[in-house]
Design a protein around this motif. Structure first.
Motif, PDB file in Angstrom:
ATOM      1  N   LYS A   4      18.952  -2.641 -92.758  1.00 12.25           N
ATOM      2  CA  LYS A   4      18.705  -2.217 -91.381  1.00 12.25           C
ATOM      3  C   LYS A   4      18.238  -3.440 -90.611  1.00 12.25           C
ATOM      4  N   VAL A   5      18.955  -3.774 -89.545  1.00 14.07           N
ATOM      5  CA  VAL A   5      18.655  -4.965 -88.750  1.00 14.07           C
ATOM      6  C   VAL A   5      18.197  -4.524 -87.366  1.00 14.07           C
ATOM      7  N   LYS A   6      17.027  -5.004 -86.953  1.00 12.38           N
ATOM      8  CA  LYS A   6      16.516  -4.704 -85.614  1.00 12.38           C
ATOM      9  C   LYS A   6      16.745  -5.908 -84.719  1.00 12.38           C
ATOM     10  N   LEU A   7      17.360  -5.673 -83.575  1.00 11.85           N
ATOM     11  CA  LEU A   7      17.653  -6.727 -82.618  1.00 11.85           C
ATOM     12  C   LEU A   7      16.922  -6.443 -81.316  1.00 11.85           C
ATOM     13  N   ILE A   8      16.393  -7.486 -80.707  1.00 13.82           N
ATOM     14  CA  ILE A   8      15.732  -7.354 -79.421  1.00 13.82           C
ATOM     15  C   ILE A   8      16.523  -8.161 -78.403  1.00 13.82           C
ATOM     16  N   PHE A  13      15.858  -2.531 -77.514  1.00 17.21           N
ATOM     17  CA  PHE A  13      15.821  -2.660 -78.961  1.00 17.21           C
ATOM     18  C   PHE A  13      17.031  -1.964 -79.551  1.00 17.21           C
ATOM     19  N   PHE A  14      17.661  -2.605 -80.518  1.00 14.39           N
ATOM     20  CA  PHE A  14      18.806  -2.026 -81.197  1.00 14.39           C
ATOM     21  C   PHE A  14      18.552  -2.048 -82.699  1.00 14.39           C
ATOM     22  N   THR A  15      19.011  -1.043 -83.407  1.00 11.03           N
ATOM     23  CA  THR A  15      18.973  -1.040 -84.861  1.00 11.03           C
ATOM     24  C   THR A  15      20.396  -0.889 -85.366  1.00 11.03           C
ATOM     25  N   THR A  17      22.799  -0.868 -88.975  1.00  3.46           N
ATOM     26  CA  THR A  17      22.813  -0.788 -90.425  1.00  3.46           C
ATOM     27  C   THR A  17      24.084  -1.452 -90.933  1.00  3.46           C
ATOM     28  N   ARG A  45      11.200  -7.132 -96.177  1.00  8.29           N
ATOM     29  CA  ARG A  45      11.564  -7.449 -94.792  1.00  8.29           C
ATOM     30  C   ARG A  45      11.674  -8.948 -94.587  1.00  8.29           C
TER      31      ARG A  45
END
Length: 58
Positions: A4-8, A13-15, A17, A45
């Protein structure tokens, strides 16, 4: 392995997979080599140091 990658991006905010056959340690090693050690491996993480520094300042 499912990641799961969280991008700002600005104020959003985007998640995302993604599937990857590499281990988290392999991915961290590649990212650290490319980005001059600007990431930390914390358990399960990988965290970008600049994000941590911004949180500490706030």
């Amino acid at each position: 392995m499912e990641l799961k990658v969280k991008l700002i991006s600005e104020s959003e905010f985007f998640t995302v997979t993604i599937e990857d056959e590499r281990t988290l340690t392999d991915i961290f090693t590649e990212m650290a080599d490319i980005a001059s050690n600007s990431f930390l491996l914390l358990g399960d993480r990988i965290i970008q140091k600049s994000i941590i520094e911004q949180i500490e300042v706030a």
